[in-house]
Design a protein around this motif. Structure first.
Motif, PDB file in Angstrom:
ATOM      1  N   PRO A  57       1.312  -1.607   0.336  1.00  0.00           N
ATOM      2  CA  PRO A  57      -0.017  -0.117   0.180  1.00  0.00           C
ATOM      3  C   PRO A  57       0.557   1.406   0.087  1.00  0.00           C
ATOM      4  O   PRO A  57       0.346   2.102  -0.345  1.00  0.00           O
ATOM      5  CB  PRO A  57      -0.985  -0.306   1.376  1.00  0.00           C
ATOM      6  CG  PRO A  57      -0.035  -1.095   1.939  1.00  0.00           C
ATOM      7  CD  PRO A  57       0.620  -2.048   1.235  1.00  0.00           C
ATOM      8  N   ARG A 102      -2.923  -5.821   5.444  1.00  0.00           N
ATOM      9  CA  ARG A 102      -2.410  -4.458   4.934  1.00  0.00           C
ATOM     10  C   ARG A 102      -2.288  -2.743   5.586  1.00  0.00           C
ATOM     11  O   ARG A 102      -3.493  -3.041   6.483  1.00  0.00           O
ATOM     12  CB  ARG A 102      -2.348  -4.158   3.495  1.00  0.00           C
ATOM     13  CG  ARG A 102      -2.259  -5.316   2.663  1.00  0.00           C
ATOM     14  CD  ARG A 102      -2.568  -5.128   0.977  1.00  0.00           C
ATOM     15  NE  ARG A 102      -2.429  -6.194   0.473  1.00  0.00           N
ATOM     16  CZ  ARG A 102      -2.289  -5.922  -1.392  1.00  0.00           C
ATOM     17  NH1 ARG A 102      -2.117  -4.744  -1.799  1.00  0.00           N
ATOM     18  NH2 ARG A 102      -2.510  -7.107  -2.260  1.00  0.00           N
ATOM     19  N   CYS A 103      -1.527  -2.154   5.919  1.00  0.00           N
ATOM     20  CA  CYS A 103      -1.171  -1.266   6.549  1.00  0.00           C
ATOM     21  C   CYS A 103      -2.065  -0.084   5.625  1.00  0.00           C
ATOM     22  O   CYS A 103      -2.656   0.354   5.189  1.00  0.00           O
ATOM     23  CB  CYS A 103       0.425  -0.668   6.630  1.00  0.00           C
ATOM     24  SG  CYS A 103       0.018   0.976   7.709  1.00  0.00           S
ATOM     25  N   CYS A 104      -3.122   0.814   6.905  1.00  0.00           N
ATOM     26  CA  CYS A 104      -4.023   1.428   6.577  1.00  0.00           C
ATOM     27  C   CYS A 104      -4.149   2.358   6.817  1.00  0.00           C
ATOM     28  O   CYS A 104      -4.606   4.115   6.226  1.00  0.00           O
ATOM     29  CB  CYS A 104      -5.646   0.994   7.086  1.00  0.00           C
ATOM     30  SG  CYS A 104      -6.431  -0.556   6.332  1.00  0.00           S
ATOM     31  N   GLU A 105      -2.726   2.860   7.926  1.00  0.00           N
ATOM     32  CA  GLU A 105      -2.796   3.691   8.476  1.00  0.00           C
ATOM     33  C   GLU A 105      -1.626   4.484   8.002  1.00  0.00           C
ATOM     34  O   GLU A 105      -0.049   4.090   8.550  1.00  0.00           O
ATOM     35  CB  GLU A 105      -2.527   4.116   9.940  1.00  0.00           C
ATOM     36  CG  GLU A 105      -4.095   4.129  10.935  1.00  0.00           C
ATOM     37  CD  GLU A 105      -3.400   4.014  12.153  1.00  0.00           C
ATOM     38  OE1 GLU A 105      -2.763   3.782  12.496  1.00  0.00           O
ATOM     39  OE2 GLU A 105      -5.199   3.290  12.574  1.00  0.00           O
ATOM     40  N   LEU A 106      -1.352   4.928   6.397  1.00  0.00           N
ATOM     41  CA  LEU A 106       0.058   5.433   5.607  1.00  0.00           C
ATOM     42  C   LEU A 106       0.376   7.693   6.137  1.00  0.00           C
ATOM     43  O   LEU A 106      -0.215   7.850   6.027  1.00  0.00           O
ATOM     44  CB  LEU A 106      -0.161   5.362   4.587  1.00  0.00           C
ATOM     45  CG  LEU A 106       0.066   3.329   4.036  1.00  0.00           C
ATOM     46  CD1 LEU A 106      -0.597   3.886   2.268  1.00  0.00           C
ATOM     47  CD2 LEU A 106       1.069   2.865   4.011  1.00  0.00           C
ATOM     48  N   TRP A 196       3.558  -0.661  12.326  1.00  0.00           N
ATOM     49  CA  TRP A 196       3.262  -1.982  11.839  1.00  0.00           C
ATOM     50  C   TRP A 196       3.321  -2.545  12.166  1.00  0.00           C
ATOM     51  O   TRP A 196       2.856  -4.089  11.887  1.00  0.00           O
ATOM     52  CB  TRP A 196       3.117  -1.549  10.059  1.00  0.00           C
ATOM     53  CG  TRP A 196       2.232  -2.640   8.923  1.00  0.00           C
ATOM     54  CD1 TRP A 196       3.895  -3.320   8.476  1.00  0.00           C
ATOM     55  CD2 TRP A 196       1.279  -3.098   9.395  1.00  0.00           C
ATOM     56  NE1 TRP A 196       3.028  -4.729   7.687  1.00  0.00           N
ATOM     57  CE2 TRP A 196       1.147  -4.239   8.279  1.00  0.00           C
ATOM     58  CE3 TRP A 196       0.276  -2.872   9.503  1.00  0.00           C
ATOM     59  CZ2 TRP A 196       0.736  -5.359   7.799  1.00  0.00           C
ATOM     60  CZ3 TRP A 196      -0.787  -3.528   9.092  1.00  0.00           C
ATOM     61  CH2 TRP A 196      -0.642  -4.669   8.321  1.00  0.00           C
TER      62      TRP A 196
END
Length: 204
Positions: A57, A102-106, A196
């Motif tokens: 992501p 998957r990481c959502c806090e980018l 993460w």
């Protein structure tokens, strides 16, 4: 990109990035388990899965932003496809990879300078990968053909690609304020990556 004349005597973008991220970089390295006696093939696979959950992501958001300053070859430097190859080599199917968290806090890539800061973190990681590659080969028998390609993503061109990236950074005409925005983005990338990996329970 709006820029101003660089401040005379001000640190370069590279110097600002190194100084601004140094402590975060060291702190993350200490928590990565590559040199831990507890690292085995299963833990290595879980670690690479976590890397994929961040890089996929992250690179998509970064490269799709349209804000990366001209001169950066995304096709050459994208790393998610290599991670995919490794995961397949480690036995994961396409369905299993699609199901990975998957990481959502980018970090936010809303300016060209923010993109530069994030790219500094991703490109810098390729240098450390050289040390990790040798360690994984010795301890786990992992190489580019059976799950370790990501650790040697540029192969023999690692040094050249890093120098080219530093030259690219050096060509960016940024004022002091813009440099600080790049540093802030790099710090956010380091912190986001660590958080993460922590959430995926793969850190020491």
């Amino acid at each position: 990109m709006h820029t101003q004349a660089p401040d005379v005597g001000a640190p370069s973008l590279l110097q600002a990035l190194r100084k601004g991220t140094g402590l975060l970089h060291v702190a993350l390295e200490k928590r990565l388990p590559f040199f831990s006696e507890r690292l085995d093939a299963d833990r290595y696979r879980r670690l690479l899965q976590a890397y994929y959950g961040f890089y996929a992501p992250m690179e998509a958001a970064l490269y799709d932003s349209g804000l990366i300053p001209d001169g950066f070859d995304t096709a050459l430097r994208v790393k998610t496809p290599t991670l995919l190859l490794d995961l397949h080599a480690l036995g994961l199917t396409d369905d299993a990879i699609s199901a990975l968290p998957r990481c959502c806090e980018l970090p936010t890539f809303d300016t060209p300078t923010a993109c530069l800061g994030a790219l500094y973190v991703l490109e810098g990681a390729t240098l450390g990968g050289q040390v990790l590659r040798r360690e994984m080969a010795l301890r786990l028998g992992i190489d580019a053909d059976n799950g370790g390609a990501f650790l040697n993503v540029y192969g023999a061109n690692t040094g050249r690609h890093w120098k080219d990236f530093l030259d690219y950074l050096g060509r960016q005409p940024l004022d002091a304020h813009a440099k600080q925005r790049a540093v802030a983005a790099a710090c956010s990338t380091f912190s986001g990556f660590e958080q993460w990996l922590l959430s995926q329970e793969v850190l020491l």
